[in-house]
Design a protein around this motif. Sequence first.
Motif, mmCIF file in Angstrom:
data_model
loop_
_atom_site.group_PDB
_atom_site.id
_atom_site.type_symbol
_atom_site.label_atom_id
_atom_site.label_comp_id
_atom_site.label_asym_id
_atom_site.label_seq_id
_atom_site.Cartn_x
_atom_site.Cartn_y
_atom_site.Cartn_z
ATOM 1 N N VAL A 272 47.845 24.281 64.468
ATOM 2 C CA VAL A 272 48.431 25.458 63.818
ATOM 3 C C VAL A 272 47.809 25.677 62.436
ATOM 4 O O VAL A 272 47.534 26.815 62.036
ATOM 5 C CB VAL A 272 49.960 25.309 63.711
ATOM 6 N N THR A 273 47.567 24.598 61.702
ATOM 7 C CA THR A 273 46.948 24.719 60.382
ATOM 8 C C THR A 273 45.538 25.282 60.487
ATOM 9 O O THR A 273 45.138 26.149 59.695
ATOM 10 C CB THR A 273 46.912 23.350 59.687
ATOM 11 N N TYR A 274 44.789 24.809 61.466
ATOM 12 C CA TYR A 274 43.421 25.311 61.670
ATOM 13 C C TYR A 274 43.435 26.805 61.986
ATOM 14 O O TYR A 274 42.675 27.589 61.421
ATOM 15 C CB TYR A 274 42.754 24.540 62.800
ATOM 16 N N LEU A 275 44.322 27.209 62.898
ATOM 17 C CA LEU A 275 44.396 28.620 63.269
ATOM 18 C C LEU A 275 44.874 29.484 62.104
ATOM 19 O O LEU A 275 44.344 30.578 61.869
ATOM 20 C CB LEU A 275 45.334 28.789 64.469
ATOM 21 N N SER A 276 45.880 28.991 61.375
ATOM 22 C CA SER A 276 46.401 29.780 60.251
ATOM 23 C C SER A 276 45.377 29.887 59.125
ATOM 24 O O SER A 276 45.293 30.923 58.452
ATOM 25 C CB SER A 276 47.702 29.153 59.735
ATOM 26 N N ARG A 277 44.591 28.830 58.920
ATOM 27 C CA ARG A 277 43.554 28.881 57.876
ATOM 28 C C ARG A 277 42.516 29.953 58.210
ATOM 29 O O ARG A 277 42.056 30.686 57.330
ATOM 30 C CB ARG A 277 42.875 27.519 57.759
ATOM 31 N N ASN A 278 42.146 30.034 59.488
ATOM 32 C CA ASN A 278 41.149 31.029 59.887
ATOM 33 C C ASN A 278 41.692 32.458 59.837
ATOM 34 O O ASN A 278 40.914 33.413 59.877
ATOM 35 C CB ASN A 278 40.649 30.727 61.296
ATOM 36 N N ARG A 279 43.008 32.598 59.776
ATOM 37 C CA ARG A 279 43.615 33.924 59.740
ATOM 38 C C ARG A 279 43.997 34.372 58.324
ATOM 39 O O ARG A 279 44.515 35.473 58.150
ATOM 40 C CB ARG A 279 44.853 33.956 60.640
ATOM 41 N N LEU A 280 43.767 33.509 57.341
ATOM 42 C CA LEU A 280 44.086 33.894 55.968
ATOM 43 C C LEU A 280 43.310 35.150 55.582
ATOM 44 O O LEU A 280 42.118 35.285 55.878
ATOM 45 C CB LEU A 280 43.753 32.748 55.014
ATOM 46 N N LEU A 281 43.989 36.064 54.930
ATOM 47 C CA LEU A 281 43.427 37.388 54.668
ATOM 48 C C LEU A 281 43.139 37.585 53.179
ATOM 49 O O LEU A 281 43.990 37.320 52.330
ATOM 50 C CB LEU A 281 44.412 38.457 55.148
ATOM 51 N N THR A 282 41.910 38.029 52.897
ATOM 52 C CA THR A 282 41.521 38.423 51.539
ATOM 53 C C THR A 282 41.241 39.927 51.552
ATOM 54 O O THR A 282 40.526 40.424 52.428
ATOM 55 C CB THR A 282 40.269 37.660 51.074
ATOM 56 N N ILE A 283 41.802 40.652 50.594
ATOM 57 C CA ILE A 283 41.670 42.107 50.527
ATOM 58 C C ILE A 283 40.934 42.491 49.241
ATOM 59 O O ILE A 283 41.255 41.990 48.161
ATOM 60 C CB ILE A 283 43.049 42.800 50.542
ATOM 61 N N ARG A 284 39.957 43.384 49.388
ATOM 62 C CA ARG A 284 39.258 43.920 48.220
ATOM 63 C C ARG A 284 39.433 45.443 48.232
ATOM 64 O O ARG A 284 39.058 46.115 49.206
ATOM 65 C CB ARG A 284 37.780 43.545 48.256
ATOM 66 N N VAL A 285 40.006 45.957 47.165
ATOM 67 C CA VAL A 285 40.278 47.392 47.050
ATOM 68 C C VAL A 285 39.266 48.009 46.097
ATOM 69 O O VAL A 285 39.152 47.596 44.935
ATOM 70 C CB VAL A 285 41.717 47.651 46.548
ATOM 71 N N GLY A 286 38.513 48.988 46.594
ATOM 72 C CA GLY A 286 37.521 49.674 45.781
ATOM 73 C C GLY A 286 37.781 51.160 45.681
ATOM 74 O O GLY A 286 38.741 51.690 46.267
ATOM 75 N N GLN A 287 36.908 51.846 44.976
ATOM 76 C CA GLN A 287 37.073 53.286 44.783
ATOM 77 C C GLN A 287 36.872 54.050 46.080
ATOM 78 O O GLN A 287 37.544 55.050 46.346
ATOM 79 C CB GLN A 287 36.068 53.776 43.735
ATOM 80 N N ASP A 288 35.961 53.559 46.930
ATOM 81 C CA ASP A 288 35.619 54.276 48.158
ATOM 82 C C ASP A 288 36.397 53.806 49.375
ATOM 83 O O ASP A 288 36.339 54.442 50.431
ATOM 84 C CB ASP A 288 34.121 54.133 48.451
ATOM 85 N N GLY A 289 37.069 52.674 49.295
ATOM 86 C CA GLY A 289 37.809 52.161 50.443
ATOM 87 C C GLY A 289 38.218 50.716 50.220
ATOM 88 O O GLY A 289 38.173 50.197 49.097
ATOM 89 N N LEU A 290 38.588 50.073 51.292
ATOM 90 C CA LEU A 290 38.985 48.671 51.186
ATOM 91 C C LEU A 290 38.132 47.826 52.122
ATOM 92 O O LEU A 290 37.584 48.312 53.114
ATOM 93 C CB LEU A 290 40.473 48.490 51.500
ATOM 94 N N SER A 291 38.044 46.537 51.780
ATOM 95 C CA SER A 291 37.348 45.552 52.609
ATOM 96 C C SER A 291 38.298 44.390 52.841
ATOM 97 O O SER A 291 39.149 44.081 51.993
ATOM 98 C CB SER A 291 36.075 45.069 51.917
ATOM 99 N N TYR A 292 38.141 43.738 53.977
ATOM 100 C CA TYR A 292 38.992 42.586 54.260
ATOM 101 C C TYR A 292 38.211 41.534 55.035
ATOM 102 O O TYR A 292 37.264 41.835 55.765
ATOM 103 C CB TYR A 292 40.255 42.999 55.020
#
Length: 361
Positions: A272-292
């Motif tokens: 479960v830890t391995y799967l949850s680590r791979n699903r951790l989400l990072t969000i970058r918000v820019g002027q033209d859109g977002l990246s994740y």
Amino acid sequence: MISRYLMTLAVMVLVVTCVASYLPFATNSRVLSGKTLDETLHFEFTSDAGNNRYYEIDGDQAQLLQSEIEVRSEGAPRVVAARTEVTPQRVSWSENRTNYTAPGAAMTVQLRWDTAADSANGSRGIIYLSFPQGRKFTLRSGAYQKDDAGRYVISEVRTYRSSFQLGLARFAFALAVGLPFGIVLQAIGWAFVLKGEKRSRLQQLLPQSGLPQTFFPDPIAEWSTWLLILGIVTLTATVVAGIGVFGGFMSSVLATTVYVIVGIGVAIAGLVTYLSRNRLLTIRVGQDGLSYARGRENQQWTNAAWTDILSMTPKSKTYKGNTTHWMEIEFQDNRKKLKIGQSIGNYGSLCNLLLKMKAQS
């Protein structure tokens, strides 16, 4: 972080195991060859008549049972003397989550036993109760294990010829207690360590203003998952081990059960830890859109212009008084919806910024 966790875990397990190796469940079953032991054992039992009916045990029958119930041995241990006292009383027990009370008796056994002075290292044997034939007697409380022959084993004995070998044997046996208790105790202490680690890591993040802004996942998310799952599963193993500790008799079945439960807990927590680590989400918000991107390392970023986003919907769910919040983002190109959980850093600010940028696009 991992090395510090493993080191503190090893120390905790070592300390608990050393203490446990001096408790009766270990000292009364791992003995020096030729040693004599005196024990006082307590049991409750019923005389079963079938179909959930039980024979009454009166004073005369109790006196008779005192002479008919025997303590016998097989293998390394030898019974030197055994005095049994039987007292009629009502007996209560639980079975399949149902409580029962029936006529029965309490039994106290004053037992003296030893092993041969020339017993080899690792010589095994058992001490068991022998009830009279003709009726079915069932133990309802006390420290025992029913073996394949239907005998009530009250001690599983191994002998050793030197104090050093005896100490190692007791330590290895007590590990069935030290391992689960050590894991649970270390998990409790590590929770405070993680709290400080989270605060430290968050302080290292530079303050952000303007765009782009990056929102990181909980810095200790995978550690929290590991400790929570491992601690919950291992807690069951501590209950099993506790039965042996407080009952003064740890059977091979109980010890094996403890190791199996801990092994299952490690496997489940690791997966479960391995799967949850791979699903951790990072969000970058820019002027033209977002990246994740997902995961901690080797992140592969996915981009979406503000015009590519069909909708942003804040959602919540309440269960037993606890409310969970998340943001659900749906895209124009029918790609999989993006769900942003509240565990991400500065979740409130992220939601406000996303809604603001989408409204301006």
